[in-house]
Design a protein around this motif. Structure first.
Motif, PDB file in Angstrom:
ATOM      1  N   GLY A  68      38.920  55.934  57.926  1.00  0.00           N
ATOM      2  CA  GLY A  68      39.696  56.540  59.007  1.00  0.00           C
ATOM      3  C   GLY A  68      39.467  58.032  59.085  1.00  0.00           C
ATOM      4  O   GLY A  68      39.415  58.611  60.176  1.00  0.00           O
ATOM      5  N   TRP A  69      39.317  58.669  57.921  1.00  0.00           N
ATOM      6  CA  TRP A  69      39.006  60.100  57.863  1.00  0.00           C
ATOM      7  C   TRP A  69      37.628  60.357  58.471  1.00  0.00           C
ATOM      8  O   TRP A  69      37.448  61.293  59.263  1.00  0.00           O
ATOM      9  CB  TRP A  69      39.050  60.535  56.395  1.00  0.00           C
ATOM     10  N   LEU A  70      36.650  59.520  58.127  1.00  0.00           N
ATOM     11  CA  LEU A  70      35.297  59.696  58.662  1.00  0.00           C
ATOM     12  C   LEU A  70      35.254  59.512  60.180  1.00  0.00           C
ATOM     13  O   LEU A  70      34.488  60.198  60.867  1.00  0.00           O
ATOM     14  CB  LEU A  70      34.333  58.714  57.989  1.00  0.00           C
ATOM     15  N   VAL A  71      36.066  58.601  60.699  1.00  0.00           N
ATOM     16  CA  VAL A  71      36.136  58.430  62.157  1.00  0.00           C
ATOM     17  C   VAL A  71      36.524  59.746  62.817  1.00  0.00           C
ATOM     18  O   VAL A  71      36.033  60.096  63.897  1.00  0.00           O
ATOM     19  CB  VAL A  71      37.155  57.336  62.523  1.00  0.00           C
ATOM     20  N   MET A  72      37.398  60.489  62.141  1.00  0.00           N
ATOM     21  CA  MET A  72      37.875  61.754  62.682  1.00  0.00           C
ATOM     22  C   MET A  72      36.912  62.915  62.445  1.00  0.00           C
ATOM     23  O   MET A  72      37.265  64.066  62.713  1.00  0.00           O
ATOM     24  CB  MET A  72      39.235  62.091  62.074  1.00  0.00           C
ATOM     25  N   ILE A  73      35.720  62.610  61.915  1.00  0.00           N
ATOM     26  CA  ILE A  73      34.721  63.664  61.720  1.00  0.00           C
ATOM     27  C   ILE A  73      33.489  63.420  62.571  1.00  0.00           C
ATOM     28  O   ILE A  73      33.093  64.266  63.370  1.00  0.00           O
ATOM     29  CB  ILE A  73      34.304  63.772  60.237  1.00  0.00           C
ATOM     30  N   ASN A  74      32.867  62.245  62.406  1.00  0.00           N
ATOM     31  CA  ASN A  74      31.609  61.989  63.107  1.00  0.00           C
ATOM     32  C   ASN A  74      31.354  60.494  63.151  1.00  0.00           C
ATOM     33  O   ASN A  74      31.407  59.828  62.105  1.00  0.00           O
ATOM     34  CB  ASN A  74      30.468  62.704  62.376  1.00  0.00           C
ATOM     35  N   PRO A  75      31.089  59.917  64.311  1.00  0.00           N
ATOM     36  CA  PRO A  75      30.896  58.462  64.403  1.00  0.00           C
ATOM     37  C   PRO A  75      29.687  57.972  63.624  1.00  0.00           C
ATOM     38  O   PRO A  75      29.715  56.876  63.059  1.00  0.00           O
ATOM     39  CB  PRO A  75      30.734  58.218  65.912  1.00  0.00           C
ATOM     40  N   TYR A  76      28.616  58.769  63.567  1.00  0.00           N
ATOM     41  CA  TYR A  76      27.421  58.366  62.813  1.00  0.00           C
ATOM     42  C   TYR A  76      27.734  58.282  61.320  1.00  0.00           C
ATOM     43  O   TYR A  76      27.377  57.327  60.635  1.00  0.00           O
ATOM     44  CB  TYR A  76      26.283  59.347  63.079  1.00  0.00           C
ATOM     45  N   GLY A  77      28.432  59.293  60.801  1.00  0.00           N
ATOM     46  CA  GLY A  77      28.808  59.270  59.391  1.00  0.00           C
ATOM     47  C   GLY A  77      29.707  58.097  59.067  1.00  0.00           C
ATOM     48  O   GLY A  77      29.572  57.469  58.004  1.00  0.00           O
ATOM     49  N   PHE A  78      30.633  57.764  59.980  1.00  0.00           N
ATOM     50  CA  PHE A  78      31.517  56.615  59.782  1.00  0.00           C
ATOM     51  C   PHE A  78      30.726  55.312  59.719  1.00  0.00           C
ATOM     52  O   PHE A  78      30.922  54.488  58.817  1.00  0.00           O
ATOM     53  CB  PHE A  78      32.540  56.555  60.911  1.00  0.00           C
ATOM     54  N   LEU A  79      29.830  55.098  60.676  1.00  0.00           N
ATOM     55  CA  LEU A  79      29.061  53.854  60.716  1.00  0.00           C
ATOM     56  C   LEU A  79      28.175  53.703  59.488  1.00  0.00           C
ATOM     57  O   LEU A  79      28.071  52.609  58.915  1.00  0.00           O
ATOM     58  CB  LEU A  79      28.216  53.814  61.992  1.00  0.00           C
ATOM     59  N   LEU A  80      27.544  54.790  59.076  1.00  0.00           N
ATOM     60  CA  LEU A  80      26.662  54.746  57.908  1.00  0.00           C
ATOM     61  C   LEU A  80      27.465  54.427  56.647  1.00  0.00           C
ATOM     62  O   LEU A  80      27.082  53.564  55.849  1.00  0.00           O
ATOM     63  CB  LEU A  80      25.940  56.084  57.770  1.00  0.00           C
ATOM     64  N   GLY A  81      28.586  55.112  56.465  1.00  0.00           N
ATOM     65  CA  GLY A  81      29.421  54.860  55.293  1.00  0.00           C
ATOM     66  C   GLY A  81      29.999  53.455  55.297  1.00  0.00           C
ATOM     67  O   GLY A  81      30.019  52.784  54.249  1.00  0.00           O
ATOM     68  N   ALA A  82      30.472  52.987  56.441  1.00  0.00           N
ATOM     69  CA  ALA A  82      31.054  51.649  56.531  1.00  0.00           C
ATOM     70  C   ALA A  82      30.018  50.577  56.222  1.00  0.00           C
ATOM     71  O   ALA A  82      30.317  49.583  55.542  1.00  0.00           O
ATOM     72  CB  ALA A  82      31.637  51.435  57.929  1.00  0.00           C
ATOM     73  N   GLY A  83      28.792  50.769  56.694  1.00  0.00           N
ATOM     74  CA  GLY A  83      27.741  49.788  56.436  1.00  0.00           C
ATOM     75  C   GLY A  83      27.415  49.675  54.960  1.00  0.00           C
ATOM     76  O   GLY A  83      27.254  48.560  54.429  1.00  0.00           O
ATOM     77  N   MET A  84      27.323  50.808  54.263  1.00  0.00           N
ATOM     78  CA  MET A  84      27.003  50.771  52.831  1.00  0.00           C
ATOM     79  C   MET A  84      28.168  50.198  52.028  1.00  0.00           C
ATOM     80  O   MET A  84      27.957  49.445  51.063  1.00  0.00           O
ATOM     81  CB  MET A  84      26.629  52.174  52.347  1.00  0.00           C
ATOM     82  N   TRP A  85      29.411  50.537  52.402  1.00  0.00           N
ATOM     83  CA  TRP A  85      30.562  49.991  51.698  1.00  0.00           C
ATOM     84  C   TRP A  85      30.618  48.477  51.867  1.00  0.00           C
ATOM     85  O   TRP A  85      30.891  47.742  50.902  1.00  0.00           O
ATOM     86  CB  TRP A  85      31.844  50.626  52.230  1.00  0.00           C
ATOM     87  N   ALA A  86      30.362  47.995  53.075  1.00  0.00           N
ATOM     88  CA  ALA A  86      30.376  46.554  53.326  1.00  0.00           C
ATOM     89  C   ALA A  86      29.304  45.845  52.503  1.00  0.00           C
ATOM     90  O   ALA A  86      29.538  44.754  51.968  1.00  0.00           O
ATOM     91  CB  ALA A  86      30.174  46.284  54.816  1.00  0.00           C
ATOM     92  N   ALA A  87      28.126  46.459  52.382  1.00  0.00           N
ATOM     93  CA  ALA A  87      27.063  45.854  51.574  1.00  0.00           C
ATOM     94  C   ALA A  87      27.486  45.739  50.115  1.00  0.00           C
ATOM     95  O   ALA A  87      27.238  44.723  49.456  1.00  0.00           O
ATOM     96  CB  ALA A  87      25.787  46.691  51.698  1.00  0.00           C
ATOM     97  N   LEU A  88      28.142  46.773  49.592  1.00  0.00           N
ATOM     98  CA  LEU A  88      28.644  46.727  48.218  1.00  0.00           C
ATOM     99  C   LEU A  88      29.696  45.632  48.050  1.00  0.00           C
ATOM    100  O   LEU A  88      29.714  44.913  47.044  1.00  0.00           O
ATOM    101  CB  LEU A  88      29.252  48.075  47.841  1.00  0.00           C
ATOM    102  N   ARG A  89      30.570  45.513  49.022  1.00  0.00           N
ATOM    103  CA  ARG A  89      31.627  44.495  48.918  1.00  0.00           C
ATOM    104  C   ARG A  89      31.043  43.097  48.940  1.00  0.00           C
ATOM    105  O   ARG A  89      31.524  42.197  48.229  1.00  0.00           O
ATOM    106  CB  ARG A  89      32.624  44.679  50.086  1.00  0.00           C
ATOM    107  N   LEU A  90      29.990  42.879  49.720  1.00  0.00           N
ATOM    108  CA  LEU A  90      29.346  41.568  49.758  1.00  0.00           C
ATOM    109  C   LEU A  90      28.691  41.228  48.421  1.00  0.00           C
ATOM    110  O   LEU A  90      28.728  40.081  47.975  1.00  0.00           O
ATOM    111  CB  LEU A  90      28.311  41.529  50.890  1.00  0.00           C
ATOM    112  N   VAL A  91      28.094  42.221  47.776  1.00  0.00           N
ATOM    113  CA  VAL A  91      27.505  41.994  46.451  1.00  0.00           C
ATOM    114  C   VAL A  91      28.593  41.573  45.468  1.00  0.00           C
ATOM    115  O   VAL A  91      28.414  40.649  44.664  1.00  0.00           O
ATOM    116  CB  VAL A  91      26.782  43.256  45.945  1.00  0.00           C
ATOM    117  N   ALA A  92      29.746  42.251  45.524  1.00  0.00           N
ATOM    118  CA  ALA A  92      30.838  41.907  44.619  1.00  0.00           C
ATOM    119  C   ALA A  92      31.343  40.492  44.879  1.00  0.00           C
ATOM    120  O   ALA A  92      31.612  39.728  43.943  1.00  0.00           O
ATOM    121  CB  ALA A  92      31.979  42.914  44.769  1.00  0.00           C
ATOM    122  N   LEU A  93      31.470  40.109  46.147  1.00  0.00           N
ATOM    123  CA  LEU A  93      31.910  38.752  46.473  1.00  0.00           C
ATOM    124  C   LEU A  93      30.908  37.706  45.987  1.00  0.00           C
ATOM    125  O   LEU A  93      31.278  36.612  45.554  1.00  0.00           O
ATOM    126  CB  LEU A  93      32.111  38.626  47.985  1.00  0.00           C
TER     127      LEU A  93
END
Length: 576
Positions: A175-200
């Motif tokens: 939510g903080w990243l959304v309030m800074i830059n949409p590109y930074g938000f999308l990049l961070g969200a994509g990498m976090w999701a990839a990590l979560r899938l590995v954990a699952l």
């Protein structure tokens, strides 16, 4: 993992990085000045702009820094924010290592090597948004990594808190990243999701339940993180609607117009760091295919590139051309390398007993080399850079295979040497990129070399405060700078840009006079290294606009020929 055992060391590492690096590392003009000015003066800037554009909506940077500069003054405020960002990066790296159960010495080593990286430090000391995005992305990835540690296996989050807290905190950061830059938000969200899938995938219990709990906690955290900054925006910029501005400018803004040379990335030696992170992750995964941490490194490094490619296709822009966007790849690349080396060092008692003194020696040798390489100012041949990368990668592959079969003092020494060599080479690859394309004006070696940017900011602040004192919030200020753009860095404090620019020419023409009439500003602010340039523009203003006499001030400014910037304003009177 007990955080109280390593946070004092994290504080020492952060303090060391703060002391050996430059507080002011430069500006990506004119964008850096926009955000510095909003943080310093808030709505006083936006209210006077002909068109304040979308810049004021970047509240994830503007709001916290505004609190600091209004409370402590500009120099302490900006300086403390830099320290906060450095602490974020160090904490994220050390937490990732300690979550895996590796030694404190390894955590210190990797935090130093990552924290002294010239790309990271160059942007943490810059008033542009990238520094804050980098730090938040490091934290976000560190939280994603917690799912793979022993705490996640027991259903717990950081600090032994309930597991859902990890997703909630991740959501708040997103939510903080959304309030800074949409590109930074999308990049961070994509990498976090990839990590979560590995954990699952690697943790075989209650996948659907975990996914549902995470989704809910992530959403709640995101709403809370977003809401805090949205409320801050109502306070800092009263009367403005974040939603309306964001929707309007997303419809109007075309990032593709900022592309100068779409092939720049093919000649950028800095991007070798990103490629090496992927290759190193593949090597670690081959060496330890059952180790979930190696898969995490692979997920981070690959998703870093995949998300960039997807964004470039869906939303074309200078993502691999402009250094301040290219830098957003560094949290993924450096965190992937952190996880790679974490996985290659054994977590066994025997392994931890063997390598602390080896790592200590590696820190002693590598840190001075990082400081030396960080000052590299040559232009590196692309073939030479790739050759060095090939040597490092081959050496890493050999050591990874040795570490898989046995762990001895010799293997530990070899791994520490390769680790240090990789981070030192990264400094040279980054600094040696040269002045590529239209965005090549930003040298990463500002991380360690003083370019007197604090003096330049002082001059910008002097002129902006002079302008604010002589105008009212009800005024509409249009901007003019010399045709060479030497005054644009100062003009950017009052929103220099196409939206507010009277004319890019030395004098008014028929077309620009029409533009002026359409804009109907009450004030024109003019910036140039020579007052004669301003007087030429002033003389060409249409007489029916009734321009008042010029009011002027000057400030010292390096790199503009005359050694100073002249700023003048004139009031216009519109009839009818």
């Amino acid at each position: 993992m007990e955080y109280r055992r390593w946070w004092p060391w994290g504080a020492l590492v952060s303090a060391f990085i703060v002391l050996v690096t430059q507080t002011w590392t430069g500006f990506n003009s004119p964008d850096s000045e926009f955000y510095a000015s909003f943080a310093l003066y808030g709505s006083d800037v936006a209210d006077r702009a002909v068109e304040p554009a979308y810049y004021w909506t970047r509240l994830g940077y503007i709001a916290p820094v505004r609190v600091l500069v209004t409370t402590l003054g500009p120099w302490w405020g900006f300086g403390i924010w830099r320290v906060v960002l450095i602490v974020m990066v160090v904490a994220a790296v050390m937490a990732a290592v300690r979550i895996a159960g590796r030694s404190l010495v390894l955590a210190i080593a990797l935090a130093l090597f990552v924290g002294l990286n010239t790309v990271v430090i160059a942007y943490l000391g810059n008033t542009y948004l990238a520094g804050t995005i980098l730090a938040l992305t490091f934290l976000l990835l560190s939280l994603g990594v917690t799912y793979l540690g022993s705490a996640a296996s027991q259903g717990l989050g950081p600090w032994g808190s309930p597991r859902w807290s990890t997703a909630a905190m991740s959501g708040a950061l997103l939510g903080w990243l959304v309030m800074i830059n949409p590109y930074g938000f999308l990049l961070g969200a994509g990498m976090w999701a990839a990590l979560r899938l590995v954990a699952l995938w690697k943790i075989h219990t209650a996948r659907l339940q975990r996914l549902c709990v995470d989704a809910l906690a992530l959403f709640i955290g995101g709403v809370c993180g977003f809401g805090v900054f949205w409320i801050a925006g109502l306070v800092i910029f009263p009367g403005r609607s974040w939603w309306d501005t964001y929707l309007e400018w997303n419809a109007r803004l075309d990032y593709a117009q900022f592309i100068g040379d779409a092939t720049t990335w093919q000649r950028d030696t800095a991007l070798i760091v990103v490629v090496v992170s992927v290759v190193a992750s593949i090597i670690a995964t081959i060496a330890h295919p059952r180790h979930r941490w190696t898969w995490a490194a692979l997920a981070i490094s690959v998703s870093n590139i995949v998300m960039t490619a997807v964004i470039m296709i869906v939303m074309p822009g200078p993502w691999l051309e402009a250094p301040h966007y290219v830098a957003l790849l560094w949290p993924g690349a450096l965190m992937a390398l952190t996880v790679v080396f974490t996985s290659l060092f054994p977590g066994t008692r025997a392994g931890r007993a063997l390598h602390p003194w080896v790592l200590g020696a590696g820190i002693t040798v590598t840190v001075p080399l990082l400081l030396w390489a960080g000052r590299f100012d040559g232009v590196l041949e692309l073939s030479m850079a790739w050759s060095a990368a090939a040597v490092v990668v081959v050496a890493l592959g050999a050591v990874a295979l040795l570490a898989r079969s046995r762990w001895t003092t010799g293997v530990a020494i070899a791994l520490v040497i390769v680790m240090g060599a990789l981070f030192v080479c990264a400094q040279i690859w980054q600094n040696g990129r040269g002045l590529l394309g239209i965005y090549g004006q930003y040298p990463f070696r500002t991380a360690f070399v003083d370019f007197q940017h604090d003096d330049q900011l002082a001059s910008r602040m002097h002129i902006q405060e002079w302008l604010l004192k002589r105008t009212q919030p009800s005024d509409s200020i249009a901007i003019w700078t010399d045709p060479d753009g030497l005054g644009r860095e100062v003009a950017a404090m009052q929103m220099w840009g196409d939206y507010n620019l009277v004319t890019p020419d030395a004098t008014m023409t028929r077309d620009t006079t029409t533009r002026l009439e359409d804009m109907r500003p009450s004030v024109i602010a003019m910036y140039a290294p020579d007052r004669a340039q301003i007087e030429a523009l002033y003389a060409s203003l249409p007489p029916w606009s009734l321009p008042a006499d010029l009011e002027c001030t000057t400030a010292p400014y390096l790199g503009v020929g005359t050694g100073e910037i002249v700023a003048c304003l004139t009031r216009l009177t519109w009839v009818g």
